[in-house]
Design a protein around this motif. Structure first.
Motif, short mmCIF file in Angstrom:
data_model
loop_
_atom_site.label_atom_id
_atom_site.label_comp_id
_atom_site.label_asym_id
_atom_site.label_seq_id
_atom_site.Cartn_x
_atom_site.Cartn_y
_atom_site.Cartn_z
N TRP A 293 -2.47 -7.85 3.96
CA TRP A 293 -2.74 -7.39 2.49
C TRP A 293 -1.96 -8.42 1.49
CZ3 TRP A 293 1.32 -6.17 -1.02
CH2 TRP A 293 0.96 -5.30 -2.16
N PHE A 294 -0.95 -8.99 1.86
CA PHE A 294 -0.18 -10.13 0.97
C PHE A 294 -1.19 -11.13 0.67
CE2 PHE A 294 3.44 -7.87 2.87
CZ PHE A 294 4.18 -7.32 1.86
N LEU A 295 -1.90 -11.62 1.57
CA LEU A 295 -2.79 -12.50 1.28
C LEU A 295 -3.94 -12.13 0.48
CD1 LEU A 295 -3.53 -14.15 4.86
CD2 LEU A 295 -2.28 -15.27 2.86
N SER A 296 -4.37 -10.82 0.57
CA SER A 296 -5.38 -10.41 -0.42
C SER A 296 -4.77 -10.30 -1.78
CB SER A 296 -5.54 -9.03 -0.06
OG SER A 296 -6.06 -9.02 1.20
N VAL A 297 -3.46 -10.11 -2.06
CA VAL A 297 -2.95 -9.95 -3.42
C VAL A 297 -3.16 -11.47 -4.02
CG1 VAL A 297 -0.93 -9.59 -4.83
CG2 VAL A 297 -1.22 -8.37 -2.92
#
Length: 632
Positions: free
Chosen positions: A351-355
């Motif tokens: 998810w953090f990479l997606s941000v």
């Protein structure tokens, strides 16, 4: 055979990307495909064997989670149960196959499921339901350009219409299917359709045609080794021979067909054949043999009853197995849900990479929006430039129109000042000479003919000038109505006789039959007078002018032909293609304004016609204009 080959090739190609869950292997797909082809080859002659094989393949397809072969297995089970007359199970498996293939990329399998269900409903005598599935299959074939599927739908529609005793329509659809299959040499389906046509012609009591198509069907069944279809064809051949009173031939066909049906266990056909043998021997007066075959038919009927009873037990068992397989599918779906949960957990890690990716995407979006706004501004500027260019073109067109109007004004003033003022002044001077007794009345009478001719020219010029001015200022209305043109032509000829007489010219109206046209009669009269006047003007002394009208399709062709001095190609093009005033000196130095021809072109156009000119220098001129015909 061709259809099976295409089906196999299509399956190998599509299943290399595994329709269903990940993890299916190409070798598994090939193994399943070979098993289904083998089971499908003999579902008509050995339905129980096909059911066992298809059930085994279904179990393996469920294990591999391969939806394509699951659907293929359901389809084969539906066909095999249909061959056993287990219609409830046939429909159940047919609907399962349809549920998998419907709205998928497997158009052929989707359509075959629809056609299979339609045949089941034919045997259940539910003809409306059968027609609905056939209509869907045919539309699917047309939408996806599938000739084989279209042929299958036509084949089963012929069976539906035969069951409904609509024999002509049944024959029509059988022929449609054959038109598709015969060029492709699809032997199995062609044989079925020949047999179908044999049954249709038999129902129509055309036994000769029935025998012809039945022979073709038997020949093909023998070539491919289709014993069940061959036995059916032998029974049909026996029926044809019996109704044609060829009893020995009928017995021959039945004695060949009975062993075949016995070997494949087709009890229903055995009952029919023994009953037919009983009828034949009764017709021959061989009562004992007739009774013997009735007894055999009764024995087979009892066996069929027992088979149907056991068939009910098999149906219940199959239903139980189907429900058990449904439970297995439910368990597999639960396992799939667990795997999906694991995948959701993995997504949380990313998810953090997606941000970060989202932020970068947002920046790209902002830049894209700025570029889009710039493009929009450029487009708006381009539209304004185009509008300015269009206004410039409109101003240029208005300038040209004003120039034409100015040219028209100058021409009108020239006509009024020269062509009208001169003759009127001459008349005024002559009248003053007569009034002042300078010229004697006898002298005035001597020149009155010439004076009358000048006044006629002046009157025609005034009339043309007035009509032309009204047409240019759109003050002249064209009121079309139906009238007979021959009488109008005769009146125009009479009005021109005096002018023609001065040059000893004959005007001949060669129109023999009345012709009704739809036009403005006053404008047509003016057109005729001007064109006849020009023909006289350019004709030599002692000449002839021919006037005629005739019908051509939905038009009336009016022709004015003279044998005078003719025109050059440049003069014809100036008259037809230009709005310039064209005038030319006549054979006796007659002058003109050029308004007459312009006025003729204007009025012909207003009345929905066209103008053509056929002329060569020294060989005369033929002018033709058209008018719409009036309704008779």
């Amino acid at each position: 055979m061709i259809k099976n080959l295409l089906l196999t090739l299509s399956t190998v190609l599509t299943l290399s990307i595994s329709y269903g869950q990940p993890g299916s292997r190409l070798e598994d797909s090939l193994m399943l495909d070979r098993g289904l082809v083998s089971a499908g080859r003999n579902y008509l002659s050995e339905p129980d064997s096909s059911i066992r094989r298809a059930t085994t393949i279904l179990t393996e397809a469920l294990r591999l989670r391969n939806r394509y072969y699951e659907g293929r297995s359901y389809y084969l089970l539906s066909k095999a149960h249909w061959a056993k007359a287990s219609y409830r199970l046939s429909a159940e498996f047919g609907f399962k196959a349809l549920k998998i293939f419907e709205n998928s990329s497997y158009i052929r399998e989707w359509g075959e499921s629809l056609v299979s269900l339609s045949r089941t409903f034919i045997d259940l005598q539910n003809y409306d339901e059968s027609k609905m599935y056939l209509d869907r299959a045919a539309q699917l074939a047309r939408d996806h350009n599938s000739p084989f599927l279209l042929a299958d739908s036509y084949r089963e529609r012929s069976m539906l219409l035969l069951a409904q005793q609509q024999y002509d329509s049944a024959l029509q659809y059988a022929n449609k299917a054959l038109d598709i299959l015969e060029p492709r040499k699809d032997t199995v389906d062609i044989s079925v359709l020949y047999g179908r046509k044999a049954r249709i012609y038999f129902s129509l009591k055309d036994y000769k045609q029935s025998r012809i198509f039945n022979r073709r069907s038997m020949h093909l069944d023998s070539l491919v080794g289709n014993r069940r279809a061959l036995a059916v064809s032998l029974y049909q051949a026996a029926q044809n021979s019996f109704y044609l009173h060829h009893y020995d031939s009928a017995i021959y066909f039945l004695e060949r067909g009975i062993p075949m049906n016995a070997s494949i266990g087709n009890l229903l056909s055995l009952i029919r054949m023994h009953n037919l043998l009983s009828e034949i021997y009764t017709a021959q007066g061989k009562s004992l043999m007739a009774v013997d075959h009735l007894r055999k038919a009764a024995q087979y009927r009892d066996s069929l009853y027992e088979q149907q009873r056991s068939g009910h037990v098999q149906e219940l068992q199959s239903l139980y197995e189907s429900e058990k397989k449904a439970d297995t599918i439910f368990m597999l779906e639960n396992e799939n849900e667990l795997k999906q949960q694991q995948m959701r957990n993995q997504r949380l890690v990313t998810w953090f990479l997606s941000v970060g990716i989202f932020s970068l995407t947002a920046l790209i979006f902002v830049l894209w929006r700025l570029r889009a706004q710039q493009k929009k501004a450029n487009d708006a500027l381009s539209i304004k430039n185009k509008a300015i260019e269009q206004q410039k073109e409109e101003i240029q067109a208005q300038a040209e129109s004003l120039q034409e109007l100015n040219h028209l004004k100058s021409k009108l003033f020239s006509v009024i000042s020269h062509d009208l003022r001169g003759p009127i002044n001459n008349l005024q001077s002559l009248l003053e000479l007569v009034t002042n007794r300078i010229m004697q009345p006898e002298e005035f009478l001597a020149i009155s003919d010439k004076l009358k001719s000048n006044l006629n020219v002046t009157q025609r010029t005034l009339e043309n000038l007035l009509n032309w001015s009204l047409s240019q200022m759109e003050g002249l209305r064209t009121e079309q109505k139906k009238f007979e043109i021959k009488s109008v032509m005769e009146e125009a000829c009479r009005l021109m006789e005096d002018l023609a007489h001065r040059k000893n010219i004959i005007i001949e109206n060669t129109t023999r039959t009345p012709v009704m046209v739809m036009a403005d009669p006053d404008q047509v009269q003016l057109i005729l007078r001007n064109l006849i006047h020009n023909a006289i003007k350019f004709s030599k002394t002692d000449g002839k002018v021919l006037v005629s009208a005739s019908e051509h399709h939905d038009e009336c062709h009016v022709r004015i032909k003279d044998f005078g001095i003719g025109m050059t190609q440049e003069e014809k093009e100036m008259i037809l293609s230009s709005q310039e005033y064209f005038t030319k000196i006549g054979t006796q130095q007659e002058k003109g304004t050029g308004l007459g021809l312009l006025l003729c072109k204007e009025f012909i156009h207003r009345n929905g016609g066209t103008l053509t000119i056929d002329s060569h220098p020294g060989h005369g001129t033929e002018i033709t204009f058209t008018l719409p015909l009036g309704e008779k």
